[in-house]
Each structure stands twice: as C-alpha cells, then as structure tokens.
Design a protein around this motif. Sequence first.
Motif: not given
Length: 1076
Positions: A156-157, A261-262, A272-273, A295-300
């Motif tokens: 992340t850094v 999230l949200g 963390k995301y 991968y699609k879940s991450l983009l969603d």
Amino acid sequence: MALETLSPEWEFDRLDDGSQKIHAEVQLKNYGKFLEEYASQLKRIEDALDDSVGDVWDFSLDPIALKLLPYEQSSLLELIKTENKVLNKVITVYAALCCEIKKLKYEAEMKFYNGLLFYGEGATDSSMVEGDCQIQMGRFVSFLQAMYEHLGELLTVLITLDEIIDNHATLKDHWTMYKRLLKSVHHNPSKFGIQEDKLKPFEKLLLKLECQLLDGMIFQACIEQQFDSINGGVSVSKNSTFAEEFAHTLRTTFANVEAKLGEPSEIDQRDKYVGICGLFVLHFQIFRTVDKKFYKSLLDVCKKVPAITLTANIIWFADNFLIQKIPAAAKLLDKKSIHTIKTQRENFLQLKAQSLTKDMQSYYVFVSSWMTKMESILSKEQRMDKFAEDLSNRCNVFIQGFLYAYSLSTIIKTTMNLYMSMQKPMTKTSVKALCRLVELLKAIEHMFYRRSMVVADSVTHIAQHLQYQALHSISVAKKRVISDKKYSEQRLDVLSALVLAENTLNGPSTKQRRLIVSLALSVGTQMKTFKDEELLPLQLVLKKLDLISELTERALRDCVPAMMHARHLESYEVLLECYDKEIMEVLNEHLLDKLCKEIEKDLRLSVHTHLKLDDRNPFRVGMKDLAHFFFLNPIRFFNRFIDIKAHVTHYLDKTFYNLTTVALHDWATYSEMRNLATQRYGLSMTEAHLPSQTLEQGLDVLEIMRNIHVFVSRYLYNLNNQIFIERTSNNKHLNTINIRHVANSIRTHGTGIMNTTFMYDEHIKSRLIKDIRFFREVKDQNDHKYPFDRADKFNRGIRKLGITPDGQSYLDQFRQLISQIVNKQRVFRFVPDLEDIVNFEELVKEEGLSEETQKAASSVNITQKYLLEAEKMKQLDSVLGDLTRNFAEGTEYFKMLVDVFAPEFRSPKNMHLRNFYIIVPPLTLNFVEHSISCKEKLNKKNKGGAAFTDDGFAMGVAYILKLLDQYQEFDSLHWFQSVREKYVKEIRAVAKQQNVQSINQDEKLLQTMNLTHKRLEVYLQEFELLYFSLSSARIFFRADKTAAEENQEKKEREEESVKGSNGDLANSASADPVVK
C-alpha cells in the motif's frame, strides 16, 4: 512628631455641595466591582488547579494536552513465552515482521509522503528566478536516495508513493530541468567547481533513482523481484499449497472488507482494500494465474467506492490500477464494462453533490445528539453497582464518536479529491456543505478534548473491562481444549496459543501486545475451539480494544508537523512562513477586511437614516447578522491569536480617529457611530479625545497681501475675539485668520510680506443736507433724538435710486465698503501686535555671535563704553530716538492711521464728507437688517450668504467718524437712545395686544403677535450689540477728544521733547572729559 499647620490658602472650600460624597460612592462601587471580578478570577484559577476530573479543557488556550497511547517497555522475546518452543519462534518471527511493517509504514506516512507532497510549495512561479528549480531538486536528491534504502514490502505504501510521484507535475518538471543542468555541468565542470571524475558516478546514481523511483515503478519493481531460488532451492512460484493458502486468505479478507465498505461502521476497510488489490497483483505476478470471479469482484467494489484517498490529495482508482497491472485479466473484460465503471464514477460524484446538503443535515443531527449524550454520560457520577454497564455505555459512545469522525473525514476527502481529479467545478452549495462537515469534524475533536480528563480516566477502565471480557472468552475455550483427552501436536499448539493470548492480555493494551494476541488467536481459533456465538463477540471485543486504545488519533491532523519534513527549501521554517502568510492573506481578504467594511457601512447607513438612502427594510432586502462573528473565541494560529472582535474594533477606532482629524466638524457623527457599535455589536470603542472644532484653519498672510482686494470682500471681522472669519465657503468649515497666523507667516516668509465716490452723488448729498436741516428744526421737539422713522425712510428710499444685479442698493454697497476698509486696516494692525516675533537679542543668540555682541544687544547702556566719541554718541541717540518713536507708533497703530488719513478726509476737496454723521443711522438700520438675514440663513439648508459676525462695520464707522472729527455731531443725534425707545414702545404695545388676544382666545392672531414680539426683540438685541461694538471701537480711536484738543496736546508734547533733548546734549558734553 507634630504636624505642621496648613496655611489658609491650602484649605478646601468649607461649602459642602455633596459632590465629594457622590465621588466617594462611585469610587467605592468601582472598588467593589473590582474585588468581585478579582475574586471570580481567583475562583477560576482555583478550580483549574483542582483535582477534579470533571473540568472542561479549552482546545485553543490550553498549553498542554494528554497523550493516552500506551507504550510497551518489554521486548517481543519477553512477551512471547510458552512451553511450546516451536510456536514461540513462529509467533516471534511473524510479530517481528508485522512490527517492522508497521514501523516502515509509519516512517513512510510521516516522512516520505510529506516530503513528496510538499515539494514545490512555499515559492510561487512569479517569485522564482532562474536556477531556483534546480537548487530545490539538488536539495531533494539526498531525500530520494534515503527513501529507497528504507522501503520494504508494504504494498500500500508503494502504491501510494507511485501515485504521489505520478500526480506531482512540479516534481517531474524540476527533475527534467535538473538533468538539463547536469548536461551543462558536464560540458564545463570547472565553471561549476566540480571534479569531472565525480560526475559519472553521480549521473549513474540519478539514473538509478529515476528508474526505481520517479518512473512510477516502485510497486512494479517490488513485485517483479526474483522470488525463486536460483541455485535450485525453494521454488515459490511452484508451491501450490502456498498459492492456495494465499488465494484463500485474499478471498476471506476481501469478504470481511467488502461487507463493511460504505457502511456507517466502516473504519479502515478502504486501506485494507488497497492492500488486497496489491496482494492480488503480487499473487498474479508470482503464480501467473487469475481468478476471474475474484477479479470481477474486486472491480465491482468500484461501483460502491469509485475512488479511495490514499493520503492528502492523492486519490486512487482501483479499476485503473488493476487494468494497468494485470493486462491479461483486463483483456477478459469488454470495453463496455470498463466504460461503465468510469461512467458510474461521474454519476457517483453528481449524486454525492446533490445529496451533500442532505448528508450534512443528517450528520448535524447525529453529531449534536452524540455530543449531548457524551456530555450527559461523562457528567454523571459512576455508580459502583452499575460500573460495568456504565463502562460499556462510555465505550459505545466513544466508539460512536470515532465512527462519525471517520465517516465525515471520508466524505470530505473523497468529494474534494474527486472534484479535483475530474476537474469539475464545485458549486457554492457544495462548498458550504463541506465547510459545515469540517466544522462537525472539529466539533467531535473538541468534544473529546474538552473532556480529556474524564476520557483519560475512562479509557483505562474500559480497556481493562474489554480485556477482562476477552480473557473470559479465552478461558472458556482453553477449558474446552484441556477437557479433550485426545493429544496431538496441533492441539498442543492451539493450547499454547491460547495461553500466550491470556498472558499477553494481562498487561497494558499496547500495540505490540494486541499484535501478539491477534497472531496467537489466529492459531488458537483452529480446531473449532470457539463456537460461532463465542468467536464473533470475541472479535468484536478485540476490535473495540484496538479503537479504544488508539482513541486519541485525530481524523484531521495538524498540518504543521507534516510540513517539517519538507526538504526542497533551505529550512522547513521558510515553508511555514509562506503558509502563515498565505492563510493570513486569505483570511484578511475574504473575512476580516470584508467584515470591517460591512460593519462600517452598516454604522454609516444607520447614522444617516435621515438622508434618502437605498431601501434597508430587512423584510424586503434581507439582513446580514454580523454580530455572531464577535461571539467567536480568539483563533490560535501559529504564534498569534486571531481575535475578530479586537480586529474590527481597532479598524473602526483607527478609521474614526483619522477621519475626525480631517473633518473635526464631524466629531458628533463618529461619536454616534461609536455608541452604535457598542450597542449593536458589543464593541469596546476608544474615545478619540479630539477637539470638536478649531479656529486654527487659516490662510497664509502672504497670500492675503497678494490678494488683499479679494480678502476684504470675503472675510468678516469679529471684534471680541480679534479674528477674521470667512463669509461663506463651499466646505463644511470656515477659514479664520488671527494674530498667530500672521506670526507664523512672518516666521516663514520674513517681514517683507507687509508691503502695502458714493456720498459725492447729488441725490445722496441733497438728501443728507435735507435730513440735517430737518433734525435741527425738530430736535427740540424730539428731545434731541434723531427720529427712527426718518432713518428707516432713508434706508428704504435709497433703493429707488437703483440696485445691482445681485439685489444690493447703494447703501448696501457703502456698508460693505466701510467693512472692507476696516478689514484691510485690521490685517496691518495684526503685524505690530505680534508677541511671538523673535526680538534682536534672541536672534543674536540663535546666530551664535560673540558674547560682547549678545551683551550689546541685551542692554543699550553697555554700548556706551564702546562709543568713545561724542559724534557716535549723538548718532546712537538719534537711532534710539527713531526706534522709540517707531515702536510707540506701532503700539498706537490706530492713532497713526488717524494721523495719516485725517488731513486728507478733512481737506476742502472732500467737503461732501462733512455730512457723513447723518447717514450713520440709515447705515445702522441697513446693517442690522443684513446681520439678521445672514444669521437666519445659518439654520437653512442653503447657507449661501450666511454669517454670524461682522464687527468690521462698527470699526469702520468709528474710524471714519474719527477721521472726520464728527463724534460730537453723531452723539448729538442720540440715535441708539431713539432706537431703543422705539422698539421698547412697540414691544410693550405688542405685549398689551397679546394679553387682549389671550382673553379673546384668537389663536391665529395670538400666534402672529408672538412672531412680531420675537422679531422686535431680535432687532433690539442686534442694535444693542452694534452699539456695544461701536462703543468698543471708539476706544481704539480715542473718541474722548476732538481734533483741536489732540492738536494742542501734540504741540505740548513736541515742546517737552525739544527741551529734553537740549538738556541731554548739555549733559553729554560735560561728560566727555570723563570718558576720555
């Protein structure tokens, strides 16, 4: 010791008028008020030093603050001690790695983020000269070199660093200019004082820094490392078990993060995301496999969270990152899906802008309710029988405030950074809503600070209570493991992990201990040692423990510590000074200056309501309530306090004082504005202590001499005050001339500035002869008084001979001529009357001449011992005689004026002037009418022709009567007695009629009689004032003697002076031998 008796002149007046008693009571009242205020101050100081923990702290005034974060004194080896040696080693390794990651992350956030973010700040493009960019980059190179040495495996850094550099256009521009400078240095090293053999290593170092840091490849370089052993050792990429565990951990962690999230309970899920996305790219880089569904879940997630703020104004888009870092997976998606994500981002910003005001109102209610609940719970005394319940309530309230702060911070940062990133204009409504959200965020921070003492006391107890709950849950699970008689190494590891968690929780809630507990429970929760209904509460308790232990971390932090890490300037203090200057300029321009102008405008319009101004009805044009600004506490900013009330007060005091000095006649207006400022806004204004008017506004006498004809026509003379006053003026003040102005002009310019056929008309002449004949005939019948009606008839009849275009008769012009004659002579009269002209003795001392000369100047007698010859003695006597005569004439200036002009006035060619005395009564009538008319115009809006004094006429009449030797003839008219008898008679008659009409009750006629009575009194008063002025003026011209008596006195004085001079010559002749 006996007291001396005071002399009688030192004794006070024995009359007691009560003033001393009143003064004493006022002083006693003020003293009592002072004692009350002083006692209240002492009470506040005593309360502040009390041991009570319920006192309120002031965020802006307190010099200290409490830090509640506990620090661990023991090492990891001392904390991790169980009988299971293998488990000890594993936990120790992981704990050390996690601690190192936390340390590196903290170092990156505090040092490297800030150093990069603030690069280029503190200097504007207009203020920078050629070469400043290269100098800044030169200072920054050492900073870049140190960064690479300390970077670790914090994905992340690394992502954040890449984003900071990629979005920093100034850094890239300066880097390009710095490389160009190196080329110039390479061509001529001696010019820059650099050895050529050191240039190549330095260039290689710069290329290395550019490739590894400035090209945005920090994260990419990290994940593209060679993880497999080259010599046939461990092969990471072919380790299927590790790959599966890695993927499983990613999916599990992502499931937990996505659910929060949200949501209102979100805390650190966004960070963390970002880490999950980085780990997913690392997983792909190592194992070269892509889980399309994951991968699609991450983009969603981008639909719910389109952007994430990494730090400051650096915003990160997950879709761009994943598509760029995993091109193979991006090919699996259609272009429509990618375009949809970007469209949703714009829609998200649009919806957020629309709902921002509504969100602000909702959070306003939430935060207000939370603050009320917080105040209520912390003010209530804790009961021992409900201590645990009270701690739970306090814990929930503290965490709720923390969640509100995080949500507000997320909304503010995301919205502002999205606007900047997408370059969309922000509406005024959105700006106001964001400002209110920032206000709510600071209100939460201030609430925690105000109750610092109670919060500090509560946090320790809450942490202990949460640790007790966690220990209870762990002890239940441990008993369950021990009761199972089946022995295995895995069960032994679980038991050892639970024991380690118990031991670690028995101590302060430090970061290291909480980390070890987390690692131990990751082992201890295996083999279903906890039931589902037991594990979730334990995880919740540990999460609360993390939040409570780090409660003092602020959602909005002070930016000054971050600026201290700037390295592109000579010192970070330069950046702080620029920041201070910029903020103060913005504050002055957009708040303080505007507020001052608005307050001043409001006061002016309120004071001048009698004028025809714009509509100020608040029901139609609205009203701005500016008073609430003055209830704000002073704002602490760097080493100063910004006190809005004091700033506006100082501005108004300064403005009112300066404007009053320019126009002293407006003192009452500004005094009223001060009082209004005190009443309306509570401002403590300062009195100007300036005079309300002055007579020192005058002209230069040199200009008067150059334009004497203009001066005598525009100025009037006041006999009592010995001053000239301007007749009329277009300004709000009248110029004056007195003796002091003449003295100042002589000091400035020197003494050189003093270089200097009406009654002949047949109509006037015949009328005067006719009046003289009439008076001689009827004087015995009228008690030797000149009839008032005759003079009034002359005054009115003179207008039949013609008038000027401005409506003046011949008599009006003659009256003005008489006043102007005296004005001119009074100007010259000022000169010898000056007391401030430097005498000869003072002039000799100022020039620094010899002591003999000074003594000679101070005493004329001393000069005689330096004159050894009789001829020189005679010359001295002659000089002294001239000086004496001249100064005597100077002191009797009016006598000299009479002596000069009397022969001319009395000459046969001016025989027509012998009738002057008979025209004085009509002239006085004309003057009185003119004077009353001028004074009445003072009260009118159009003040043209207004005047309140003109004693030049009285002086002129007295002067001309003296020149013509007609005092006795004028006194024989008994004119002023006749006038007084006439007006007294008419006043009595009117008073008698008033009594009759008051009985008849005729109001209209009675009102007319009152006006007539008042007019008669005004005329009588003006005639008496003229009589007094004329009597005073006659004293100057020695009206007690006739011309014949003065001539006889002059002859006798000359004979005495001749005899005296002969005697002096005889004495001087007899003294000559003695001198020799």
